[in-house]
Design a protein around this motif. Structure first.
Motif: not given
Length: 332
Positions: A145-150, A245-251, A253-259
């Motif tokens: 879901a996170i590494c290959d969402p499409l 997650i750490f490769s995402l551009p904004t904080k 986005a990172r928090l939302k994905t980690f959640g």
């Protein structure tokens, strides 16, 4: 006529009386005697209150999870299918232990049928392995879901989820089958008193008057194969997840994905940390009192079924919102 038997425990000997027919000249007795938690007999009633409360939470919490997922079409996705598998596993695992344990604490009903003991042993260890396998499946779901969402919806289709669930169940059933099969073959001609609250594998086979090396080594093999490989797979999955997650551009986005995977991380820690602690105290804690070993053995099996519905109910927004809707709707 009564004859006093003695079961060795740390520091002293624990007497237990029963009839001669169950204690002398027997091979594979008709019943075993479960002592509960030796050394804490005076606290059995108070311990039982905690265990009973935990069992109520397990039943209500996991049935609620199953009900919400069934009633909410938006939750008919792989993550929540695996959560339902986890809820069913927790219900079976806790029901395999707690009713008999509470009967010991409340009614001093310590006897358990010879065959029933091995059935309980199988269910406890089998569903513990199944639970570990479900955590691996959930980690794989979060990885995709996170590494290959499409490609998530095309990789984890309903048939694939069903096959993963079947593989997890078959793995647990097949790996644990030798436990009761081997244990049942040993002659039990010394005593039928088990210094435990349930038919734990090693606690039972230690009563055999035979060389139990095969059972001991196979138990270690399963423990390392299941716990070891599962933890490695989960760790590798989360290394890849954290990199993504750490490769995402904004904080944000990172928090939302980690959640989206924080609940899964919490239940994994609640499962593996007590299990690892119990394993280490059994292997290396030679000066640890027996009652502490047994308490830890109960906690590591009962704590995850209690915490899983609470964690997912509190930290998972769709389930939390549905619960709030049910309560507010009921109130109106």
């Amino acid at each position: 006529m009564q004859e006093t038997l003695f079961c060795l425990r740390v520091g002293n000997l624990l007497p237990y009386s029963m009839s001669d027919s169950n204690t002398t000249d027997f091979k594979n007795p008709s019943t075993f005697i479960l002592l509960g938690i030796p050394g804490l007999e005076m606290g059995h009633v108070w311990i039982s209150v905690s265990f009973c409360t935990m069992y109520i939470i397990v039943i209500l919490g996991n049935i609620t999870i199953l009900f919400i997922v069934k009633m909410e079409p938006n939750l008919h996705v792989p993550m929540y299918y695996f959560l339902c598998m986890l809820a069913v596993t927790d219900l079976v695992l806790s029901t395999s232990i707690l009713p008999k344990t509470l009967a010991i604490f409340w009614f001093s009903y310590r006897e358990i049928d010879f065959s029933a003991c091995f059935i309980q042993m199988y269910f406890i260890h089998c569903f513990s392995v199944i639970e570990s396998g479900i955590f691996v499946a959930m980690a794989f779901d979060r990885y995709v879901a996170i590494c290959d969402p499409l490609r998530h919806s095309t990789i984890l289709t309903n048939p694939v989820v069903a096959k993963i669930g079947l593989a997890v169940v078959l793995r647990g059933g097949i790996l644990i089958m030798p436990h009761p099969f081997l244990a049942r073959r040993w002659p039990y001609c010394r005593t039928n008193i088990i210094p435990h609250s349930y038919c734990e594998h090693i606690a039972v086979v230690k009563l055999a008057c035979a060389d139990i090396s095969v059972s001991s080594y196979y138990g270690l093999f399963v423990a390392f194969l299941v716990r070891g490989l599962d933890m490695i797979f989960i760790a590798v999955s989360y290394v890849q997840i954290l990199r993504a997650i750490f490769s995402l551009p904004t904080k944000d986005a990172r928090l939302k994905t980690f959640g989206t995977c924080s609940s899964h991380l919490c239940v994994i820690l609640a499962f593996y940390i007590p299990a690892l602690f119990s394993f280490l105290t059994h292997r290396f804690g030679h000066n640890v009192p027996l009652h502490f070993h047994i308490l830890i053995a109960n906690v590591y099996l009962l704590l995850p079924p209690v915490l899983n519905p609470i964690i997912y109910g509190v930290r998972t927004k769709p389930i939390r919102n549905r619960l709030l809707w049910l309560f507010t709707h009921k109130g109106t």
